[in-house]
Design an enzyme around this catalytic site. Structure first.
Site, short mmCIF file in Angstrom:
data_model
loop_
_atom_site.label_atom_id
_atom_site.label_comp_id
_atom_site.label_asym_id
_atom_site.label_seq_id
_atom_site.Cartn_x
_atom_site.Cartn_y
_atom_site.Cartn_z
N GLY A 169 0.84 -1.20 0.00
CA GLY A 169 0.00 0.00 0.00
C GLY A 169 0.87 1.24 0.00
O GLY A 169 1.82 1.37 -0.76
N GLY A 170 0.54 2.16 0.89
CA GLY A 170 1.23 3.44 0.95
C GLY A 170 2.72 3.32 1.22
O GLY A 170 3.49 4.22 0.88
N GLY A 404 24.98 2.94 -33.00
CA GLY A 404 24.55 3.96 -32.04
C GLY A 404 25.08 3.68 -30.65
O GLY A 404 25.28 4.60 -29.85
N ALA A 405 25.28 2.40 -30.36
CA ALA A 405 25.76 2.04 -29.03
C ALA A 405 27.16 2.60 -28.78
O ALA A 405 27.52 2.89 -27.64
CB ALA A 405 25.73 0.53 -28.85
C1 HXC Z 1 -3.52 -1.06 11.42
C2 HXC Z 1 -2.48 -3.06 11.15
C3 HXC Z 1 -2.31 -2.81 9.77
C4 HXC Z 1 -2.79 -1.58 9.25
C5 HXC Z 1 -1.45 -4.73 10.20
N1 HXC Z 1 -1.94 -4.26 11.35
N2 HXC Z 1 -1.68 -3.87 9.21
N3 HXC Z 1 -3.08 -2.19 11.96
N4 HXC Z 1 -3.39 -0.74 10.12
N5 HXC Z 1 -2.65 -1.26 7.98
C6 HXC Z 1 -1.87 -4.92 12.66
C7 HXC Z 1 -2.79 -6.13 12.75
O1 HXC Z 1 -4.06 -5.73 13.16
C8 HXC Z 1 -2.09 -6.95 13.82
O2 HXC Z 1 -2.38 -6.40 15.07
C9 HXC Z 1 -0.64 -6.67 13.58
O3 HXC Z 1 -0.58 -5.45 12.83
C10 HXC Z 1 0.05 -7.74 12.75
O4 HXC Z 1 -0.73 -8.00 11.61
P1 HXC Z 1 -1.12 -9.48 11.15
O5 HXC Z 1 -2.15 -9.33 10.10
O6 HXC Z 1 -1.42 -10.33 12.33
O7 HXC Z 1 0.28 -9.95 10.54
P2 HXC Z 1 0.55 -10.84 9.26
O8 HXC Z 1 -0.33 -12.04 9.27
O9 HXC Z 1 2.02 -11.04 9.23
O10 HXC Z 1 0.13 -9.95 8.02
C11 HXC Z 1 0.81 -8.77 7.74
C12 HXC Z 1 0.06 -7.96 6.65
C13 HXC Z 1 -1.41 -7.82 7.07
C14 HXC Z 1 0.14 -8.75 5.34
C15 HXC Z 1 0.76 -6.65 6.48
O11 HXC Z 1 -1.47 -7.34 8.40
C16 HXC Z 1 -2.18 -6.91 6.20
O12 HXC Z 1 -2.60 -7.31 5.11
N6 HXC Z 1 -2.41 -5.69 6.67
C17 HXC Z 1 -3.21 -4.73 5.98
C18 HXC Z 1 -2.52 -4.24 4.78
C19 HXC Z 1 -3.28 -3.12 4.15
O13 HXC Z 1 -4.29 -3.38 3.47
N7 HXC Z 1 -2.88 -1.88 4.47
C20 HXC Z 1 -3.56 -0.71 4.04
C21 HXC Z 1 -3.06 -0.47 2.67
S1 HXC Z 1 -3.83 0.91 1.97
P3 HXC Z 1 -2.33 -7.27 16.42
O14 HXC Z 1 -2.83 -6.36 17.47
O15 HXC Z 1 -3.21 -8.46 16.17
O16 HXC Z 1 -0.89 -7.67 16.62
C22 HXC Z 1 -2.67 2.04 2.00
C23 HXC Z 1 -3.07 3.23 1.23
C24 HXC Z 1 -2.11 4.36 1.41
O17 HXC Z 1 -1.64 1.88 2.53
C25 HXC Z 1 -1.91 5.01 0.11
C26 HXC Z 1 -1.05 6.23 0.26
C27 HXC Z 1 -0.60 6.70 -1.08
#
Ligand code: HXC
Length: 510
Positions: A169-170, A404-405
């Protein structure tokens, strides 16, 4: 007073634990180090000065007011690598998955601003789940502030991104705007949208590794500049890389003691070029023999292997090597090789790193795949990059420099300062066979005549002397003295000054 100090110690100890013991264990179980363990390896012992240890997020939605962790998922500050200042932000996956909140972004931005004011590299270590979902637009705004500073710092400070876990993502766009991205095999992956979204939108079923693992990004997409087997190896290599780089565009590259005499000839180079001009040889051998102590830090080693890019030192000072690799596709220039080398050349030019170019190139790669893929524009990138570069430029043609290279590969016409060739150089519009088939088409069915014409063409053009007679080459040199000639050349160019015509910025064919 005693109680107050104790309170500070208590709070600091709590911050050091990040998301707590369980999550630290989970991090280790995945073969990953924690943010603080990574800092310990990356920096000189005891040199880390932490900032914003106690910063917490300010979100109250979705029960977040009940969950605050000092530091808020990123450890920031500065320290030294072999005595030289660097600024760092290191995502802590154990705290909200390292996700970015407004407060977390403010910590990164503070470091970026300080680095820009004080002229030192910024290193970002990524292990995070993207935008803090609970914070909504505040997280997006935070990313925007980080991105803007990445852009402002580009060409001013070296910026390095190390991916040591998820980066989605971001989180991907800040690394994408930095100078180099390095990954760790099997534990890191980068993508804009993950496997689940990909499945929903395109019906493709891929794993995270297949979508954005280190192998994909070092061999296919060229997003990453290198990959290592584990966190420790990666961090040690980053220390090595920093040793090659200047702290900012205001400084020359660092110099380190060199123990290899440049005046000593290397006789083995006299036999590097095979007698048969169509046989390959390893251009890396030449680079390793020219660089001090054979120390070469290769960039994008596994992508577009037909061109080699990387840092070495000559007489203790950093140089950027760019070289065609006859071992792969005969060293031909294609779109990927042109883009790879152009970006490297531009990095060197931003940061006052002289360019040493070794040429053995049979031309540009023909074919619809290349033409449809934009070879014209990609090839132009390298031409543009070499020409606009004002750092000292020394070129040595070892064998082929066709078409050219020849022009593109830092020829005299592209404003190279010193152009050498080995006696084995062949500088022509094209190789003998192709040339004869075009200019003597009438004789095409007469093998004796064609053989005669080919011999005539080879004798006339496939040598360095025509170019030397015209001054396009400054000298034809013996291979064994290449290191000495380049070292002396670089010494002579130390005070090079070039004025460019006034412009806001150029418009490189992107
Ligand atoms: C808040 C988050 C988080 C997020 C993970 N966590 N991602 N909390 N915001 N984006 C937290 C989980 O709730 C969890 O909390 C802990 O981090 C670990 O995550 P897990 O899922 O248990 O770990 P894992 O199985 O290793 O998976 C990791 C992961 C997954 C693949 C990164 O967490 C995931 O898919 N996260 C979301 C990714 C996402 O969609 N992000 C937003 C993208 S949009 P606890 O308390 O249980 O430990 C974006 C747009 C911005 O970024 C654009 C700007 C230009």
């Amino acid at each position: 007073m005693h109680e107050i100090i104790k309170e500070l110690e208590r709070r600091r100890a709590a911050a050091q634990m990040g998301g707590g013991e369980k999550r630290i264990e989970a991090q280790h179980a995945r073969g990953k180090l924690t943010a603080r363990e990574r800092l310990d390896i990356l920096l000189d012992e005891g040199s880390f000065e932490e900032f914003d240890t106690f910063v917490e997020h300010r979100s109250t939605d979705f029960g977040m007011d009940q969950q605050r962790v000092p530091g808020d998922g990123v450890v920031t500050g500065w320290g030294t690598i072999n005595g030289r200042l660097v600024y760092l932000f290191v995502k802590d996956f154990t705290v909200f998955g390292g996700s970015l909140s407004a407060a977390h972004a403010q910590k990164i931005v503070k470091i970026q601003d300080m680095a820009l004011r004080n002229g030192a590299p910024v290193i970002g270590v990524f292990d995070a789940g993207g935008a803090r979902i609970q914070e909504g637009v505040d997280a997006l705004a935070g990313y925007g502030e980080v991105f803007a500073r990445n852009v402002l710092s580009s060409g001013v400070l070296p910026q390095i991104s190390i991916i040591m876990g998820p980066c989605a993502g971001g989180d991907v766009y800040s690394p994408a705007m930095t100078d180099f991205i390095f990954m760790v095999r099997d534990t890191s992956y980068m993508f804009v949208t993950g496997p689940d979204v990909v499945k929903t939108v395109t019906n493709e079923v891929v794993s995270a590794e297949e979508l954005g693992g280190a192998k994909v990004h070092t061999t296919k997409s060229s997003i990453a500049d290198g990959a290592y087997d584990n966190d420790i190896d990666c961090l040690m290599q980053m220390r090595r890389l920093i040793d090659f780089l200047p702290s900012s565009n205001r400084e020359p590259p660092p110099t380190w003691p060199s123990f290899q005499d440049v005046d000593k000839d290397d006789i083995s180079l006299d036999t590097l070029i095979p007698a048969n001009p169509n046989r390959p040889y390893d251009m890396k051998e030449l680079i390793l023999k020219v660089a001090d102590e054979g120390d070469f830090f290769e960039i994008q080693e596994n992508f577009a292997k037909n061109i080699i890019t990387g840092f070495g030192r000559i007489e203790g000072s950093t140089v950027g090597f760019v070289a065609n690799q006859p071992m792969v596709l005969a060293g031909v220039l294609d779109s990927d090789a042109s883009r790879k080398a152009a970006r490297f050349v531009r990095f060197c030019d931003c940061f006052n790193i002289p360019l040493v170019t070794f040429v053995d190139v049979p031309g540009f790669l023909p074919g619809t795949a290349q033409e449809y893929g934009g070879l014209i524009k990609h090839g132009a990138k390298l031409l543009f990059a070499f020409t606009e570069a004002t750092v000292p430029k020394i070129t040595c043609i070892t064998r082929k420099a066709f078409g050219g290279a020849y022009d593109v590969m830092a020829s005299k016409h592209m404003r190279a300062d010193i152009n050498y060739a080995w006696p084995t150089a062949q500088i022509a519009v094209m190789g003998a066979k192709g040339a004869v088939e075009i200019i003597f088409r009438a004789d095409i069915n007469d093998p004796v005549k064609i053989a005669e014409r080919t011999k005539e063409y080879e004798e006339r053009f496939l040598n360095p002397f025509v170019a030397a007679q015209r001054g396009y080459l400054d000298e034809v040199i013996m291979p064994h003295g290449t290191r000495r000639r380049i070292a002396r050349g670089l010494r002579s160019l130390r005070n090079k000054r070039v004025e460019m015509p006034w412009k806001k910025h150029d418009n490189i064919p992107l």
